[in-house]
Write an enzyme that holds these catalytic residues in place. Structure first.
Site, PDB file in Angstrom:
ATOM      1  N   ASN A 208      58.872 -16.868  37.481  1.00  0.00           N
ATOM      2  CA  ASN A 208      57.700 -16.721  36.611  1.00  0.00           C
ATOM      3  C   ASN A 208      56.841 -15.568  37.123  1.00  0.00           C
ATOM      4  O   ASN A 208      57.203 -14.897  38.090  1.00  0.00           O
ATOM      5  CB  ASN A 208      56.913 -18.038  36.554  1.00  0.00           C
ATOM      6  CG  ASN A 208      56.512 -18.481  37.935  1.00  0.00           C
ATOM      7  OD1 ASN A 208      55.715 -17.826  38.599  1.00  0.00           O
ATOM      8  ND2 ASN A 208      57.082 -19.578  38.418  1.00  0.00           N
ATOM      9  N   PHE A 321      46.812 -26.907  41.248  1.00  0.00           N
ATOM     10  CA  PHE A 321      46.431 -26.044  40.139  1.00  0.00           C
ATOM     11  C   PHE A 321      47.211 -26.526  38.919  1.00  0.00           C
ATOM     12  O   PHE A 321      48.295 -27.102  39.074  1.00  0.00           O
ATOM     13  CB  PHE A 321      46.809 -24.590  40.421  1.00  0.00           C
ATOM     14  CG  PHE A 321      45.773 -23.820  41.195  1.00  0.00           C
ATOM     15  CD1 PHE A 321      45.485 -24.140  42.510  1.00  0.00           C
ATOM     16  CD2 PHE A 321      45.097 -22.760  40.604  1.00  0.00           C
ATOM     17  CE1 PHE A 321      44.537 -23.416  43.228  1.00  0.00           C
ATOM     18  CE2 PHE A 321      44.152 -22.026  41.308  1.00  0.00           C
ATOM     19  CZ  PHE A 321      43.865 -22.353  42.619  1.00  0.00           C
ATOM     20  N   LYS A 339      49.354 -37.136  39.871  1.00  0.00           N
ATOM     21  CA  LYS A 339      49.766 -36.642  41.197  1.00  0.00           C
ATOM     22  C   LYS A 339      48.806 -37.101  42.307  1.00  0.00           C
ATOM     23  O   LYS A 339      48.922 -36.670  43.445  1.00  0.00           O
ATOM     24  CB  LYS A 339      49.891 -35.119  41.168  1.00  0.00           C
ATOM     25  CG  LYS A 339      50.893 -34.626  40.099  1.00  0.00           C
ATOM     26  CD  LYS A 339      51.276 -33.171  40.255  1.00  0.00           C
ATOM     27  CE  LYS A 339      52.130 -32.708  39.071  1.00  0.00           C
ATOM     28  NZ  LYS A 339      52.870 -31.473  39.326  1.00  0.00           N
TER      29      LYS A 339
END
Ligand code: PMT
Length: 400
Positions: A208, A321, A339
């Site tokens: 990416n 993030f 998470k």
């Protein structure tokens, strides 16, 4: 970064004196007001006019010059300074300071200042290894003097070894660190950055656009603020940040094992990396040939590193993030809960000046109690400090 800071830059007589020009340029660019003091020997190597032009201040060379009718140079320079830096610092000036000798403007200013003093030595390797020099350094360290150690390399005298002036960029980093509040002292900070690469064959991979800039900015800010920092980085074009233990990895699985290896001793972890969610089911040993009009790549899920840390976190502070292109707040909020994070930085990567490969970012900070902080566009270096401020705030609130 150094706006409003008063810096005295001492330059002594060595071939590396020309590198002080680069340091001066970095300091003034960062907003510092720099006053240069040159020894008589330094002026044999480089003309004061160069420093005067770049600092936009008169260069101080003479002990008995009055700055104004009332101000005595060494006292005025010593009093005004937020930090006094000597680069390059010869064995001679270090010996003089260690012995308490004040016989020229620079050594007198050092003697008279209460500001921190940072020394960047440069000399011949044999001088550097001389026990008298080593004793002087030890003594000065005991008295709180700061050092930026020289590096190994080809020296001007023809010898090869330690004694080469540290890169001005790294001396600059040490100056910024010396002037920063050490509110992260004692913390072990773990940061991930950059992309991961998942190989399809020897010449192709899935990845990416992450450049690593956001994660590196966080690592540098945490180092300046006194933390011991480990940065686990995917492939980037950035240099290892000064003062930070940097571990280079390529794939998501490599990143996972490196992160798990360091998480145990960390007190704060911030996962900035854009980890590939999938990898090819198989990696071809040879370059895949172009045959049919279409081709299918089978992918398997990569481990979710952050989710694993969320399970193991205990009393560590954990932030992630979220790179999103739609439903920013909802998607990021879902990741925060799933998470088990203390904070998530919600990053709308489709908006101008935000996300991948730029120097700025635009984010919202989401917290467990439902609080959302909407931040304007800012430099990634500025955002890094805000993220660290919030982590410290959460830690203090937890420990209160
Ligand atoms: O590197 P730059 O060019 O400066 O760009 C910065 C950035 C856009 C990469 C950064 O600001 C950012 O948004 N990083 C998160 C990118 C991402 O992968 O987001 P995500 O929503 O897919 O993942 C959520 C979190 O889980 C992230 O903290 C990520 O590190 C983590 N994750 C994701 C997948 C996975 N398999 N394991 C993980 O640990």
């Amino acid at each position: 970064m150094l706006k409003g800071k008063e810096i005295v830059l001492g330059v002594t007589g060595g071939i590396a004196a020309y590198k002080a020009v680069e340091l001066l340029r970095l300091l003034t660019k960062a907003g510092a007001n720099v006053r240069v003091v040159m020894t008589a020997n330094a002026m044999e190597f480089i003309a004061p006019l160069t420093f005067q032009t770049l600092s936009m201040n008169p260069v101080h060379t003479d002990m008995f010059n009055l700055i104004s009718e009332r101000e005595i140079s060494h006292i005025s320079l010593a009093d005004r300074a937020d930090i006094l830096v000597i680069a390059p610092a010869t064995a001679s000036v270090i010996g003089k300071i260690a012995a308490g000798i004040a016989d020229d403007l620079l050594s007198t200013t050092v003697m008279a200042t209460r500001a921190p003093v940072l020394l960047a030595p440069a000399m011949n390797v044999n001088m550097y290894q001389n026990p008298l020099y080593r004793e002087n350094v030890e003594k000065l360290r005991r008295h709180g003097f700061l050092f930026v150690e020289p590096v190994k390399g080809m020296l001007a005298c023809g010898w090869e070894g330690e004694g080469k002036l540290q890169d001005p960029v790294f001396i600059f980093e040490e100056i910024v660190a010396a002037l920063s509040v050490k509110d992260l002292a004692g913390e072990q900070v773990l940061i991930t950055a950059g992309p991961t690469r998942e190989e399809i064959d020897p010449v192709r991979f899935l990845s990416n656009h992450s450049s690593g800039k956001m994660g590196y900015a966080l690592a540098m800010a945490a180092f300046r603020r006194g933390a011991a920092v480990t940065l686990i980085s995917g492939p980037t074009c950035l240099d290892d940040p000064y003062g930070v233990e940097t571990v280079r990895v390529v794939t998501a699985e490599e990143m996972r094992s490196a992160v798990l290896g360091y998480f145990g001793k960390s007190s704060i972890a911030i996962m900035t990396a854009a980890v590939a969610d999938y990898r090819p089911m198989t990696r071809s040993g040879e370059k895949i040939k172009k045959k049919d009009a279409t081709n299918t790549l089978q992918l398997v899920k990569n481990p979710d590193i952050l989710a694993e840390l969320g399970v193991m976190k205990e009393d560590r502070l954990l932030a992630g993030f979220a790179a999103e292109t739609d439903n920013l707040q909802e998607n990021a909020g879902e990741k925060l809960r799933r998470k088990n994070l203390d904070m998530i930085v919600a990053n709308d990567v489709s908006s101008e000046g935000a996300g991948f490969a730029v120097d700025t970012n635009v984010v919202k900070l989401l917290f467990r109690d439902g609080t959302v902080e909407d931040l304007p566009m800012m430099l990634k270096s500025e955002l890094a400090d805000i993220i660290l401020d919030r982590m410290l705030y959460l830690q203090r609130r937890r420990d209160a």
